[in-house]
Design a protein around this motif. Structure first.
Motif, short mmCIF file in Angstrom:
data_model
loop_
_atom_site.label_atom_id
_atom_site.label_comp_id
_atom_site.label_asym_id
_atom_site.label_seq_id
_atom_site.Cartn_x
_atom_site.Cartn_y
_atom_site.Cartn_z
N ILE A 239 -6.26 -7.22 0.95
CA ILE A 239 -6.09 -5.85 1.45
C ILE A 239 -6.75 -5.66 2.82
CG2 ILE A 239 -6.72 -3.43 1.04
CD1 ILE A 239 -6.50 -3.99 -1.97
N VAL A 240 -7.97 -6.15 2.95
CA VAL A 240 -8.77 -5.87 4.15
C VAL A 240 -8.44 -6.81 5.31
CG1 VAL A 240 -11.11 -5.78 5.09
CG2 VAL A 240 -10.64 -4.88 2.79
N HIS A 241 -8.31 -8.09 5.04
CA HIS A 241 -8.21 -9.07 6.12
C HIS A 241 -6.80 -9.55 6.41
CE1 HIS A 241 -12.54 -9.22 6.20
NE2 HIS A 241 -12.59 -9.59 4.93
N TYR A 242 -5.87 -9.38 5.48
CA TYR A 242 -4.51 -9.87 5.69
C TYR A 242 -3.50 -8.73 5.76
CZ TYR A 242 -6.21 -14.58 4.60
OH TYR A 242 -6.88 -15.78 4.62
N ARG A 243 -3.44 -7.96 4.69
CA ARG A 243 -2.43 -6.91 4.61
C ARG A 243 -2.58 -5.86 5.69
NH1 ARG A 243 -1.27 -2.11 2.96
NH2 ARG A 243 0.61 -1.65 1.74
N SER A 244 -3.81 -5.49 6.01
CA SER A 244 -4.07 -4.42 6.98
C SER A 244 -3.55 -4.75 8.38
CB SER A 244 -5.57 -4.14 7.05
OG SER A 244 -6.27 -5.30 7.49
N LYS A 245 -3.30 -6.03 8.66
CA LYS A 245 -2.83 -6.44 9.98
C LYS A 245 -1.32 -6.45 10.10
CE LYS A 245 -6.96 -9.29 10.63
NZ LYS A 245 -7.50 -10.65 10.84
N LEU A 246 -0.62 -6.15 9.01
CA LEU A 246 0.84 -6.18 9.03
C LEU A 246 1.39 -4.83 9.47
CD1 LEU A 246 1.47 -7.98 5.63
CD2 LEU A 246 1.53 -8.99 7.91
N PRO A 247 2.38 -4.82 10.36
CA PRO A 247 3.01 -3.54 10.75
C PRO A 247 3.73 -2.93 9.56
CG PRO A 247 4.28 -5.40 11.56
CD PRO A 247 3.00 -5.98 11.01
N GLY A 248 3.64 -1.62 9.44
CA GLY A 248 4.30 -0.94 8.33
C GLY A 248 3.54 -1.02 7.03
N ALA A 249 2.36 -1.63 7.03
CA ALA A 249 1.58 -1.77 5.80
C ALA A 249 0.23 -1.08 5.93
CB ALA A 249 1.40 -3.24 5.46
N ALA A 250 0.16 -0.04 6.74
CA ALA A 250 -1.10 0.67 6.93
C ALA A 250 -1.56 1.27 5.62
CB ALA A 250 -0.93 1.77 7.97
N ARG A 251 -2.85 1.35 5.43
CA ARG A 251 -3.38 1.90 4.19
C ARG A 251 -3.14 3.40 4.15
NH1 ARG A 251 -9.23 -0.23 2.68
NH2 ARG A 251 -8.56 0.80 0.77
N GLY A 252 -2.70 3.88 2.99
CA GLY A 252 -2.44 5.30 2.85
C GLY A 252 -1.60 5.56 1.62
N LYS A 253 -1.23 6.78 1.40
CA LYS A 253 -0.47 7.15 0.22
C LYS A 253 0.91 6.49 0.24
CE LYS A 253 1.11 11.14 -2.43
NZ LYS A 253 1.20 12.61 -2.48
N ILE A 258 1.62 -5.45 -2.80
CA ILE A 258 2.34 -6.67 -2.43
C ILE A 258 3.48 -6.32 -1.48
CG2 ILE A 258 3.62 -8.65 -3.29
CD1 ILE A 258 0.66 -8.54 -4.14
N VAL A 259 3.42 -6.89 -0.28
CA VAL A 259 4.41 -6.57 0.75
C VAL A 259 4.93 -7.86 1.38
CG1 VAL A 259 3.47 -4.29 1.29
CG2 VAL A 259 2.57 -6.31 2.46
N SER A 260 6.02 -7.71 2.11
CA SER A 260 6.62 -8.85 2.79
C SER A 260 5.85 -9.17 4.07
CB SER A 260 8.09 -8.57 3.12
OG SER A 260 8.17 -7.48 4.04
#
Length: 367
Positions: A239-253, A258-260
């Motif tokens: 969540i913190v180190h990988y997913r947060s850096k993906l466009p369109g996967a910003a943390r929020g409601k 699991i994302v592409s």
């Protein structure tokens, strides 16, 4: 498919019926129930005759049909489809209370009629012989090693290795379904402590899930599952180190766990299947039916072994398994218990054989 073929045969527009909230008359439901018992070839022939303009008796039952188990399965799928799809239409009417209430009543009546006919059909018996079981312990250990991002036999591109590692760890450790994994949202995850939790929710009408093929559905009840310290750390890092850096996967409601990669969109069920296909090709020890659901079976096998070691009673075992797996009744939990009982019975049988063999040898020496 059978549902849509039946609708073509009757000249019914399913989308229009669900949009308007008229659903189906009782006579139509009865005809649908009967048609679900037809063999596919007979149904296709009837549709072809209707399309060509030839007269056909749509209510005429062929001389032979499918078994009651298959008929029940078809109707169950039709009902689930109607329940899921109509929930979306119903949610759009919240601004018009009167229309919402009318649609709800018609929906409940239609689903209720279908449920009555489904309950009246004999469910297929599930036998222990030939039933699918989980991975052998050695193969499961090999799988856990191969999915490590640093393993030389890891079949995935470097950019997706850590995400796939997290996904398969969650499937192995929690025994959840593929749809449940894909339905986990960020606010379902609590990984702030040494041992985290993930809450599995049932969201059949989740307006935030815009996937075309919504295979990310949860069939079982909601429950809160504890993670091991290692998996807690892995989910946190993802969540913190990988997913947060993906466009369109910003943390929020409305954000899925699991994302592409690299777009950060919610992952589709077909992409999960491709991950398992890649593992099957790379690891020849994995069975040809290796899938997320097979890992669910593996979890249940491991659970049974631990139950045996702890000496927990059968009644408690059923309750524990039912709670963790999210089943609404004990039938599914007792299915796995039957396999456990069968394994225990065979162990006793082997001991009896060994004891009998010893006594026969002793008797022979005495003579």
């Amino acid at each position: 498919m059978v549902f849509y073929l039946w609708a073509d045969l009757q000249g019914i527009d399913i989308v229009e019926r669900l949009h308007d909230g008229t659903f189906f008359e009782l006579s139509e439901i009865i005809d649908l129930v009967n048609t679900c018992g037809w063999k596919l070839g007979d149904l296709l022939s009837a549709v072809a005759r209707r399309s060509s303009g030839l007269t056909t008796l749509t209510r005429h039952m062929p001389k032979s049909g499918v078994g009651s188990g298959e008929k029940r399965n078809r109707l169950s799928v039709v009902r689930s489809f109607l329940e899921f799809t109509s929930a979306d239409y119903l949610s759009r009417l919240q601004s018009w209370p009167n229309r919402w209430a009318l649609y709800r009543d018609m929906r409940v009546e239609c689903l209720g009629h279908l449920a009555t006919y489904i309950e009246g059909l004999r469910a297929p018996k599930r036998e222990d012989v030939g039933e699918r079981e989980g991975l052998d312990a050695g193969v499961l250990v090999l799988l856990c090693a191969v999915i490590d991002p640093d393993h030389p036999d890891n079949p995935f591109e470097p950019k997706v290795r850590f995400r796939n590692f997290v996904m398969i760890r969650l499937l192995i450790e929690l025994g959840i379904r593929r749809g449940e994994l894909l339905g986990i949202m960020l606010h379902d995850c609590d990984v702030s402590g040494p041992r985290g939790y993930i809450t599995i929710h049932r969201r059949p009408d989740n307006v935030l899930d815009r996937r075309i093929a919504p295979g990310a559905s949860t069939k079982t009840a909601a429950r809160k599952l504890e993670l091991s310290p290692r998996t807690t750390q892995l989910v946190y890092e993802w969540i913190v180190h990988y997913r947060s850096k993906l466009p369109g996967a910003a943390r929020g409601k409305g954000q899925f766990l699991i994302v592409s990669i690299p777009k950060g969109q919610p992952m589709s069920p077909s992409n999960v299947n491709k991950i398992f296909e890649a593992l099957r090709r790379r690891v020849p020890e994995l069975p040809k039916e290796f899938s997320p659901h097979l890992l669910r079976h593996s979890w249940n096998d491991t659970f049974s072994e631990l139950i045996d070691k702890k000496g927990i009673s059968e009644n408690d075992e059923v309750k524990f398994r039912q709670k963790i797996m999210g089943w609404r009744d004990e039938a599914s939990a007792r299915f796995y218990l039957r396999r456990t009982v069968g394994r225990r019975a065979n162990e006793v049988l082997m001991e009896m054989h060994d004891d009998l063999d010893i006594r026969v040898k002793k008797a022979g020496q005495e003579r």
